[in-house]
Scaffold this active site. Structure first.
Site, PDB file in Angstrom:
ATOM      1  N   HIS A  12       0.872  -1.188   0.000  1.00 31.32           N
ATOM      2  CA  HIS A  12       0.000   0.000   0.000  1.00 31.32           C
ATOM      3  C   HIS A  12       0.900   1.226   0.000  1.00 31.32           C
ATOM      4  O   HIS A  12       1.724   1.380   0.913  1.00 31.32           O
ATOM      5  CB  HIS A  12      -0.891   0.004   1.246  1.00 31.32           C
ATOM      6  N   HIS A 190      -8.328  -8.405  -1.063  1.00 34.93           N
ATOM      7  CA  HIS A 190      -7.945  -8.778   0.305  1.00 34.93           C
ATOM      8  C   HIS A 190      -9.023  -9.708   0.870  1.00 34.93           C
ATOM      9  O   HIS A 190     -10.208  -9.363   0.865  1.00 34.93           O
ATOM     10  CB  HIS A 190      -7.890  -7.553   1.220  1.00 34.93           C
ATOM     11  N   GLU A 193      -7.698 -12.567   5.852  1.00 31.50           N
ATOM     12  CA  GLU A 193      -6.771 -11.953   6.815  1.00 31.50           C
ATOM     13  C   GLU A 193      -7.527 -11.866   8.151  1.00 31.50           C
ATOM     14  O   GLU A 193      -7.168 -12.529   9.111  1.00 31.50           O
ATOM     15  CB  GLU A 193      -6.327 -10.572   6.323  1.00 31.50           C
ATOM     16  N   ASP A 271       3.166  -5.355   2.645  1.00 28.70           N
ATOM     17  CA  ASP A 271       1.895  -4.714   3.016  1.00 28.70           C
ATOM     18  C   ASP A 271       2.090  -3.226   3.347  1.00 28.70           C
ATOM     19  O   ASP A 271       1.841  -2.379   2.497  1.00 28.70           O
ATOM     20  CB  ASP A 271       1.264  -5.470   4.196  1.00 28.70           C
TER      21      ASP A 271
HETATM   22  N1  ADE Z   1      -4.902  -1.480   4.169  1.00 28.84           N
HETATM   23  C1  ADE Z   1      -3.617  -1.346   4.459  1.00 28.84           C
HETATM   24  N2  ADE Z   1      -3.124  -2.466   5.020  1.00 28.84           N
HETATM   25  C2  ADE Z   1      -4.161  -3.344   5.080  1.00 28.84           C
HETATM   26  C3  ADE Z   1      -4.308  -4.674   5.535  1.00 28.84           C
HETATM   27  N3  ADE Z   1      -3.291  -5.350   6.067  1.00 28.84           N
HETATM   28  N4  ADE Z   1      -5.526  -5.249   5.447  1.00 28.84           N
HETATM   29  C4  ADE Z   1      -6.552  -4.571   4.933  1.00 28.84           C
HETATM   30  N5  ADE Z   1      -6.470  -3.334   4.476  1.00 28.84           N
HETATM   31  C5  ADE Z   1      -5.279  -2.716   4.544  1.00 28.84           C
HETATM   32 ZN    ZN Z   2      -2.847  -5.138   2.255  1.00 30.64          ZN
END
Ligand code: ADE
Ligand code: ZN
Length: 326
Positions: A12, A190, A193, A271
């Site tokens: 990101h 995503h 997670e 990330d």
């Molecule tokens: N935005 C930035 N990092 C993130 C993550 N690990 N999971 C979801 N959204 C994000």
């Molecule tokens: Zn991410």
């Protein structure tokens, strides 16, 4: 540092901003952001939801295309120092121009100029993936998807979704993903997670991604792991992020080792590296230690990553040359 060329697929851009960089911008703009830093100057948060708040507060200092240009330069310098030769970063029209198409184009132009300069000076190639933010809701996602579709091309090559996986359902975002796909963008999402296997299944069914951001909690359902392996779905795994945010207590307990052994196409990314005190070099070092992975494993993973990159074939062929052993 393991001296191998690296390919990163999940970064990101705002999340890669070093805290000192954000403090500098806050000072220039007379913004008081002291609450988001600890007394050592690092970002301060204790869980994922606080992390999202700190992330969004830090991003509030990035108010002009020039701010993003400076950020891009700083981020690519750090990545190149870790041996990264190709990187894909997530960008959000939510943060770059408030989803206004002409402002978004200006941000994009500034970011691309900085990326082109880094390619000339540092030999690192960057491409952009537009991402919508799940907890901002489907309406804002549609506007982001429209920005993405209008600027799809040789540099903006993908569309994705980040943010709070506990909010809403992937199906709510299907319209945006269909629009992006029709515009020729490649798809990542995503999932897996903060949500479990069902969240990964829902993302696969409703958004039809080629790649899943994280996806690590698929490990809680081995039938799903085997399905990912069979279908060749690529996981953008960010082990240091997962460990820093408390998903797994140690590197050895991270599921990337088991996923790799079971034939899933895993890749390695950072990330939001300064938030999680990591770099690509550190991810490689910790994984080598935890799983006894040798150069051969990392070379295989870099090839998997490049094969799954959303760039055009000429770019892929050019990067492939840099991955060849000397
Ligand atoms: N935005 C930035 N990092 C993130 C993550 N690990 N999971 C979801 N959204 C994000
Ligand atoms: Zn991410």
């Amino acid at each position: 540092m393991i001296p191998l060329p690296k390919v990163e697929l999940h970064l990101h851009l705002e999340g890669a901003a070093p805290p000192a960089f954000i403090r500098g911008l806050a000072q220039e703009k007379h913004m008081d952001l002291s609450g988001i830093f600890d007394d050592r100057g690092n970002y301060r948060f204790t869980d994922f939801w606080q992390f999202l708040k700190v992330y969004e507060a830090a991003t509030g200092t990035l108010q002009r295309p020039e701010d993003y240009a400076r950020l891009t330069t700083a981020v690519l310098e750090e990545s190149a120092a870790s041996g990264v030769v190709y990187s894909e970063c997530f960008l959000s029209p939510d943060f770059c121009g408030n989803r206004d198409l002409s402002a978004w184009r200006e941000y994009l132009h500034a970011i691309r100029e900085a990326a082109d300069a880094a390619e000339r000076d540092l030999g690192i190639t960057l491409r952009g993936i537009v991402t919508c933010i799940r907890h901002f809701g489907p309406d804002k996602a549609r506007q982001s998807a429209l920005c993405a579709a209008e600027t799809a091309g040789d540099w903006i090559t993908g569309f994705g979704i980040a943010g709070d996986e506990k909010v809403g359902r992937p199906a709510d975002f299907a319209w945006s993903f269909d629009l992006a796909r029709e515009a020729g963008l490649r798809i990542t999402a995503h999932a897996g997670e903060w949500g479990g296997p069902d969240s990964v299944r829902a993302a696969l069914a409703d958004l039809r991604p080629e790649r899943i951001g994280h996806g690590v909690r698929a490990i809680e359902d081995l039938a799903l792991v085997d399905e990912l392996a069979e279908k060749g779905v690529v996981l953008e795994v960010c082990p240091g992020s997962n460990i820093a945010l408390g998903l797994y207590p140690t590197w050895r307990q991270h599921p990337i080792g088991q996923m790799y052994d079971r034939g899933v196409k895993v890749t390695i990314s950072t990330d939001d590296p300064p938030f999680f005190h990591t770099t690509m070099a550190r991810e490689y070092d910790r994984l080598a230690e935890a799983f006894d992975w040798d150069e051969g494993v990392f070379r295989t993973i870099a090839q998997t990553s490049l094969a799954a990159a959303f760039c055009d074939e000429a770019t892929r062929a050019r990067i492939a040359k840099t991955l060849e052993p000397a």
